[in-house]
Scaffold this motif. Sequence first.
Motif, PDB file in Angstrom:
ATOM      1  N   ASP B 357       0.804  -1.223   0.000  1.00  0.00           N
ATOM      2  CA  ASP B 357       0.000   0.000   0.000  1.00  0.00           C
ATOM      3  C   ASP B 357       0.834   1.269   0.000  1.00  0.00           C
ATOM      4  O   ASP B 357       0.277   2.350   0.046  1.00  0.00           O
ATOM      5  CB  ASP B 357      -0.977   0.046   1.199  1.00  0.00           C
ATOM      6  CG  ASP B 357      -2.226  -0.775   0.941  1.00  0.00           C
ATOM      7  OD1 ASP B 357      -2.951  -1.057   1.901  1.00  0.00           O
ATOM      8  OD2 ASP B 357      -2.455  -1.146  -0.222  1.00  0.00           O
ATOM      9  N   GLU B 360       4.285   0.578  -3.929  1.00  0.00           N
ATOM     10  CA  GLU B 360       3.886   0.536  -5.336  1.00  0.00           C
ATOM     11  C   GLU B 360       3.405   1.893  -5.806  1.00  0.00           C
ATOM     12  O   GLU B 360       3.634   2.288  -6.968  1.00  0.00           O
ATOM     13  CB  GLU B 360       2.810  -0.534  -5.564  1.00  0.00           C
ATOM     14  CG  GLU B 360       1.488  -0.295  -4.898  1.00  0.00           C
ATOM     15  CD  GLU B 360       1.428  -0.888  -3.517  1.00  0.00           C
ATOM     16  OE1 GLU B 360       2.490  -1.157  -2.943  1.00  0.00           O
ATOM     17  OE2 GLU B 360       0.313  -1.046  -2.997  1.00  0.00           O
ATOM     18  N   TRP B 361       2.762   2.661  -4.918  1.00  0.00           N
ATOM     19  CA  TRP B 361       2.286   3.974  -5.347  1.00  0.00           C
ATOM     20  C   TRP B 361       3.427   4.964  -5.443  1.00  0.00           C
ATOM     21  O   TRP B 361       3.427   5.834  -6.334  1.00  0.00           O
ATOM     22  CB  TRP B 361       1.190   4.476  -4.401  1.00  0.00           C
ATOM     23  CG  TRP B 361       0.063   3.501  -4.270  1.00  0.00           C
ATOM     24  CD1 TRP B 361      -0.380   2.919  -3.133  1.00  0.00           C
ATOM     25  CD2 TRP B 361      -0.744   2.960  -5.323  1.00  0.00           C
ATOM     26  NE1 TRP B 361      -1.421   2.064  -3.390  1.00  0.00           N
ATOM     27  CE2 TRP B 361      -1.654   2.072  -4.741  1.00  0.00           C
ATOM     28  CE3 TRP B 361      -0.793   3.135  -6.705  1.00  0.00           C
ATOM     29  CZ2 TRP B 361      -2.597   1.353  -5.480  1.00  0.00           C
ATOM     30  CZ3 TRP B 361      -1.734   2.433  -7.444  1.00  0.00           C
ATOM     31  CH2 TRP B 361      -2.618   1.551  -6.829  1.00  0.00           C
ATOM     32  N   SER B 364       5.043   4.232  -8.595  1.00  0.00           N
ATOM     33  CA  SER B 364       4.189   4.691  -9.680  1.00  0.00           C
ATOM     34  C   SER B 364       4.290   6.206  -9.832  1.00  0.00           C
ATOM     35  O   SER B 364       4.295   6.733 -10.966  1.00  0.00           O
ATOM     36  CB  SER B 364       2.754   4.248  -9.376  1.00  0.00           C
ATOM     37  OG  SER B 364       1.853   4.952 -10.126  1.00  0.00           O
ATOM     38  N   ASN B 365       4.370   6.915  -8.705  1.00  0.00           N
ATOM     39  CA  ASN B 365       4.536   8.368  -8.800  1.00  0.00           C
ATOM     40  C   ASN B 365       5.836   8.721  -9.490  1.00  0.00           C
ATOM     41  O   ASN B 365       5.869   9.605 -10.366  1.00  0.00           O
ATOM     42  CB  ASN B 365       4.524   8.993  -7.395  1.00  0.00           C
ATOM     43  CG  ASN B 365       3.143   8.932  -6.778  1.00  0.00           C
ATOM     44  OD1 ASN B 365       2.146   8.838  -7.486  1.00  0.00           O
ATOM     45  ND2 ASN B 365       3.084   9.007  -5.465  1.00  0.00           N
ATOM     46  N   ARG B 380      -0.493   2.685 -11.393  1.00  0.00           N
ATOM     47  CA  ARG B 380      -1.737   3.381 -11.088  1.00  0.00           C
ATOM     48  C   ARG B 380      -2.682   3.333 -12.286  1.00  0.00           C
ATOM     49  O   ARG B 380      -3.883   3.086 -12.161  1.00  0.00           O
ATOM     50  CB  ARG B 380      -1.441   4.817 -10.716  1.00  0.00           C
ATOM     51  CG  ARG B 380      -2.696   5.547 -10.223  1.00  0.00           C
ATOM     52  CD  ARG B 380      -2.383   6.901  -9.665  1.00  0.00           C
ATOM     53  NE  ARG B 380      -2.017   6.822  -8.273  1.00  0.00           N
ATOM     54  CZ  ARG B 380      -0.862   7.216  -7.777  1.00  0.00           C
ATOM     55  NH1 ARG B 380       0.067   7.710  -8.572  1.00  0.00           N
ATOM     56  NH2 ARG B 380      -0.607   7.111  -6.485  1.00  0.00           N
ATOM     57  N   THR B 519      -4.035  -3.355  -1.685  1.00  0.00           N
ATOM     58  CA  THR B 519      -3.645  -3.643  -3.064  1.00  0.00           C
ATOM     59  C   THR B 519      -3.517  -5.139  -3.264  1.00  0.00           C
ATOM     60  O   THR B 519      -3.936  -5.705  -4.265  1.00  0.00           O
ATOM     61  CB  THR B 519      -2.293  -2.996  -3.399  1.00  0.00           C
ATOM     62  OG1 THR B 519      -2.177  -1.804  -2.666  1.00  0.00           O
ATOM     63  CG2 THR B 519      -2.175  -2.733  -4.872  1.00  0.00           C
TER      64      THR B 519
END
Lengths: 416, 585
Positions: B357, B360-361, B364-365, B380, B519
Amino acid sequence: MDDLEKELRPLDDLEDSSDDNSSIGIKKSKLPLVNPICEETLKETGFHRSTRGCLEQIRDALLHHRWQEAAEYMACYPQMLENTTHSAVQQSKELIWRISTEILHHHPNSRLEDYNNIYERMKHSGVKHYLMICLEHSFHLMLNGHIEDAKHQLSVAESWRHGKESAAQYQNTKLIQAYRSLLDYIIWCDKKFTHSKTDHHDTGDNQDMHSYFRQASVNLKEILKNPGVWDPFILSYVEMLEFYEDHEEALKVLNDYAYDDTFPPNPNAHVYLYQYLKRHNATDKKLIKVLKVLHVLVPSHELMLEYSSLLLQSEKKSDHQKALGVILEMLDFACWRGNLDVWKRLKAIIQKLQLQEDWKDVVSEKMAARKDWWPALHFTRFHASKDSEENPELKEVKASLTKILCPDLTLKYSAG
Amino acid sequence: MDDEHTAGFREPCAQCAAVDWGVSDEGRFYCRSCHNVIERTREVVDPNFTPGSTRISTISRGSRTKRPERGRQWMICEGFQFILRNQADALLRLGVSPNFKDDVLCQLWRLYLQKSRQAFTHNPVTSSKFKVRGLDSDSDSAAELSVVSANETNLSCTAESNAESSSEWSLCSGSVDASSYLSARLRRTRGLMSMMKTLALIHLALIWSAETLTLSDLLRLVNEGHVPYVNAYEELPDEMKLEGKDALIFRVEAVPSHQTVHKEAETLLLFLQLPAFPPVSRQSLLHPSLLSLRYLMDANLPDELHLWVCRLVERTGMADETLHVSDRLLRPVLPRYDVQAAALIIVTMKLLFGLDDHTEWDLSNQTGDQDDTGDLFNLRRWYRLLQAALIRAQQRRDRRIARKQWKAKKPLYDNKREKYSMIKNKRIAEQVQSCFERLSSCPVGVDRINPSSFRFCWGDEDGADGPSLHQKKLDGVVTLKLDVLTPLNSTYWHPALKACKLRSCSSHYSEVEPTLPRTFVWLLQLFSFLLDVKPAYLYEEVLKVERRAINSKTHRRKRRRTRAKTPAETKAKTRTRTQRGQENR
């Protein structure tokens, strides 16, 4: 030591309970819970899952008024009737009946044949709902103007017997008999109408009409013995009896309806009796007697105006005082606030009363209970402005009465 | 309404001499004035009336004794034989090679019959009055299952013994041995056939012939109606009458789950005492390396991920182990190729993306910031696409389930008493259904979806679920470190483990699920939807793969370098975080 503990313990309980009361305690809800019909059970086969899902979709579509979608899912639902568990099948029969008719009411393409089809099928699907579905079917036909068909349906239903089941549903049977008689009456009216239009009297038609009357009256007489509210049936019966000039019977029926204690109190009964008596030129005394009971039941009834005029016309002084009481009680209700006729009648009564010497005492006696709230109800400045805009005549009448009704108070309601 | 049906019948009533007839619920005429019921019944004019299962069958002369109104005598295993044949034919029509039916399935079936002593044996399990011919049956003609031929005499009784046996022929079922089939004694041996076992048998045959149809594919075909299962008995030949207790055997109202069929197949494997299965080669599409490619495509994940999945396959040693089915006699273990492949993909994604959680974000950012060309795979974006497609697909599936019709045209009834009321209900159901079909101008019945291996369709055509992300690069997630491709993420999480009883616990997923990262849970749900299994089932498989990966000895000793063009091996550092000591071995 034990006693000490025992004494201490109640104090603790008190503290705990007060804590509970002060905090937002978790209280058990006393509201009734809805039994969900679409609930997933533990052991659910694919068939059960499908039918449950189908019912959920139908319910969703119905709530959102998506009638076409509801009809599509309803086509998939009847496989529920082939379920092997009988209790589920019984419940689903009622569901299918009610939901189908609901969809048919709203779907743009529904025709009368569809209704007939569905009603016929569901009628014979089980014994518990047979009579109810018959009734509903005939109502539907009635509302769409097919009186003969409706009557036919009810006659069939009337002759249905199924052992204990039909005995247990005797209330439904009574309803069916009553409505069949009502339909007979409607057909009789039609025949009377056509009969009066034609010049020559066709004996065949006449006989027909009389036979309908006979059928209807036999049943209605029986039905009206049961306690209940039978307003439309009473009216139709009385109309038929009047036509055949059986006044005795009509009067008896109306009196029974109005004065029988086993029947629920029904102001309409007295209204019908009064209207009948008025039609047949009864004496004032009789009329007053009937309206007296109505006054007790519904003081704000529109017939109270007539009651007050009847009382005014009589010679007794006590009647005039009673008339004042009647009108004042009428004006206690806000619906008569703006009615010119009522206020005019009040003025007339006051004028008649002023012929007596002690009229002031009479008026103040009647107004004693009302002094606190009548000014707010009728005589405020707001009312003054509203009345002067909408109904100047009313304002005049009311203004003239302010001093008489409330002599002590200075009211803001003035003429001009 | 009654007048239509009683029209023309003008006989006076015997008791009251009135001519006033009505029709009761059962269709009998009765006099309305005295309620006298007479023998006359209403002739059914209803065009939609279906006569039910008592049809007159063909009458033919021959040495075999046949009762004209009851067809011929048949045994339950014959019925199952026909059903299996129909199912196999359906699979052949879908593209399975004929070798599956002729060489594998037939042999398995015969082996089963022999082992369960229903045929090909000297002491049959059912009534001894039926003389059965022994193993010297013609094996060539036995291959011709599709002909009602002398083959049947292998299993059915001989003509001579009919005289004695027909008197004992049970009146409560169409088949001969249904009541003994259902008896407690035979059920205890657990060898008897059931509808679910047909699927298990087919699954075994598919594995043996190395067809690329996984169990989840098979069950999906059954659910969509391409393989007969529910109401399969309708396709039995007309001479075989199904009545009474046959219903208990042949009527099913649910398609079994993946787990159930798999367990049943394992039981069958033990029962049949099969030798070792032929090995699954690396080129076969059932091998996890290639099967995962299919699921990667279905889930719209980039093709570059496949490399990492293969690495994981080798590391966990599943490349070799799945090459043969374990033939341990005590507890045979059938591989679950589909669930394993999905678990491998999930673990790979966990390695690369973290799936806790946060990681991965963040990745992705970063990718979003770095990426100018739009060529990089952004988690994302992928999640948004997949979530929308998943919700749509789930709604479609729910609607399809709601519309599905389960009841057969020729229903089976347990006993005669309920038969009449069921027939009546069925008629009512059909009437209501046709009324609403006309009203909505939409015929009932699920649209026949063309069978497909994929649940989603990614690309630019009409009707696609979204744009395809297969060509995106993983550069945002992996870097070159010392000439070696390494994931940027260097942590790995693992749920808490504790010792539990091996036999009694099935799955701890429901307890653990609230603590897992969202996730990860969503990813489980995605793959559970693709395979049509429960998330708990998939979760257990993920744990197994992780256990293998952690316990494997390969990563310390062997350092394999491939000469291929693709970059060399990975060196993903994994740091497992087990919170409580004991692992369950």
